[in-house]
Each structure stands twice: as C-alpha cells, then as structure tokens.
Design a protein around this motif. Structure first.
Motif, mmCIF file in Angstrom:
data_model
loop_
_atom_site.group_PDB
_atom_site.id
_atom_site.type_symbol
_atom_site.label_atom_id
_atom_site.label_comp_id
_atom_site.label_asym_id
_atom_site.label_seq_id
_atom_site.Cartn_x
_atom_site.Cartn_y
_atom_site.Cartn_z
ATOM 1 N N LEU A 1 0.824 -1.208 0.000
ATOM 2 C CA LEU A 1 0.000 0.000 0.000
ATOM 3 C C LEU A 1 0.861 1.262 0.000
ATOM 4 O O LEU A 1 0.552 2.238 -0.685
ATOM 5 C CB LEU A 1 -0.949 0.004 1.195
ATOM 6 N N SER A 2 1.936 1.254 0.761
ATOM 7 C CA SER A 2 2.842 2.411 0.790
ATOM 8 C C SER A 2 3.482 2.636 -0.575
ATOM 9 O O SER A 2 3.585 3.781 -1.048
ATOM 10 C CB SER A 2 3.927 2.218 1.841
ATOM 11 N N ALA B 1 3.887 5.630 -5.667
ATOM 12 C CA ALA B 1 3.791 5.597 -7.128
ATOM 13 C C ALA B 1 2.718 6.566 -7.622
ATOM 14 O O ALA B 1 2.909 7.266 -8.631
ATOM 15 C CB ALA B 1 3.479 4.178 -7.601
ATOM 16 N N LEU B 2 1.605 6.650 -6.929
ATOM 17 C CA LEU B 2 0.537 7.569 -7.300
ATOM 18 C C LEU B 2 0.989 9.031 -7.174
ATOM 19 O O LEU B 2 0.723 9.851 -8.056
ATOM 20 C CB LEU B 2 -0.693 7.316 -6.425
ATOM 21 N N TRP C 1 3.281 9.820 -10.026
ATOM 22 C CA TRP C 1 2.513 9.978 -11.264
ATOM 23 C C TRP C 1 1.839 11.351 -11.306
ATOM 24 O O TRP C 1 1.826 12.014 -12.346
ATOM 25 C CB TRP C 1 1.478 8.860 -11.372
ATOM 26 N N PHE C 2 1.278 11.791 -10.189
ATOM 27 C CA PHE C 2 0.661 13.120 -10.127
ATOM 28 C C PHE C 2 1.684 14.208 -10.433
ATOM 29 O O PHE C 2 1.398 15.162 -11.162
ATOM 30 C CB PHE C 2 0.046 13.385 -8.753
ATOM 31 N N GLU C 3 2.876 14.095 -9.870
ATOM 32 C CA GLU C 3 3.910 15.108 -10.074
ATOM 33 C C GLU C 3 4.356 15.157 -11.531
ATOM 34 O O GLU C 3 4.493 16.239 -12.117
ATOM 35 C CB GLU C 3 5.101 14.823 -9.160
ATOM 36 N N VAL C 4 4.580 14.001 -12.136
ATOM 37 C CA VAL C 4 5.002 13.954 -13.535
ATOM 38 C C VAL C 4 3.912 14.538 -14.430
ATOM 39 O O VAL C 4 4.189 15.337 -15.338
ATOM 40 C CB VAL C 4 5.347 12.507 -13.947
ATOM 41 N N ASN C 5 2.677 14.172 -14.177
ATOM 42 C CA ASN C 5 1.561 14.674 -14.964
ATOM 43 C C ASN C 5 1.430 16.192 -14.826
ATOM 44 O O ASN C 5 1.189 16.904 -15.807
ATOM 45 C CB ASN C 5 0.266 13.981 -14.522
ATOM 46 N N SER C 6 1.617 16.706 -13.630
ATOM 47 C CA SER C 6 1.543 18.140 -13.391
ATOM 48 C C SER C 6 2.638 18.878 -14.160
ATOM 49 O O SER C 6 2.384 19.919 -14.774
ATOM 50 C CB SER C 6 1.669 18.419 -11.898
#
Length: 65
Positions: free
Chosen positions: A11-12, A17-18, A21-26
């Motif tokens: 879970l960690s 990873a999530l 992914w948010f940072e790269v997408n931003s």
C-alpha cells in the motif's frame, strides 16, 4: 515476513507511485501550457500593435487640432 507487513509495504509503494505519477503529470501539463501560451500571445500581438497605432494616430489628430 508477516502478511500485515507485506500489505503495508504494498500500500505504501502504491501511494508513492501515485504521488510520483501526479507530479510527472503536473509538470507535463505546465510544459504544455508554456508551449501554447507564447503562441497565443504572438497571434494577438499584431492586433495589439494595430490598435496601439490607431490610438496614437487619434492622439496626434487631437494634438494637431
């Protein structure tokens, strides 16, 4: 390893990873906006110069009168 420990680690890792992914997408979205923003400015620049020229000619006419 105990099953609880494995579950917490999985879970960690998923949360990390999530977040990545948010940072790269931003950052990709910011780069896209920076690429399209100058294009939008350059499209409006001739219109701004034309409008400014009209205003200056109006001022010159007013000064001459």
């Amino acid at each position: 390893m105990e099953p609880e420990t494995i579950l917490v680690l999985v879970l960690s890792a998923g949360v990390v990873a999530l977040l990545i992914w948010f940072e790269v997408n931003s950052r990709q979205n910011e780069a896209r906006q920076k690429q399209t923003f100058p294009l939008a400015q350059s499209a409006h620049r001739p219109l701004q110069e034309k409008a400014q020229g009209k205003v200056e000619s109006e001022i010159d006419k007013t000064k001459a009168a």
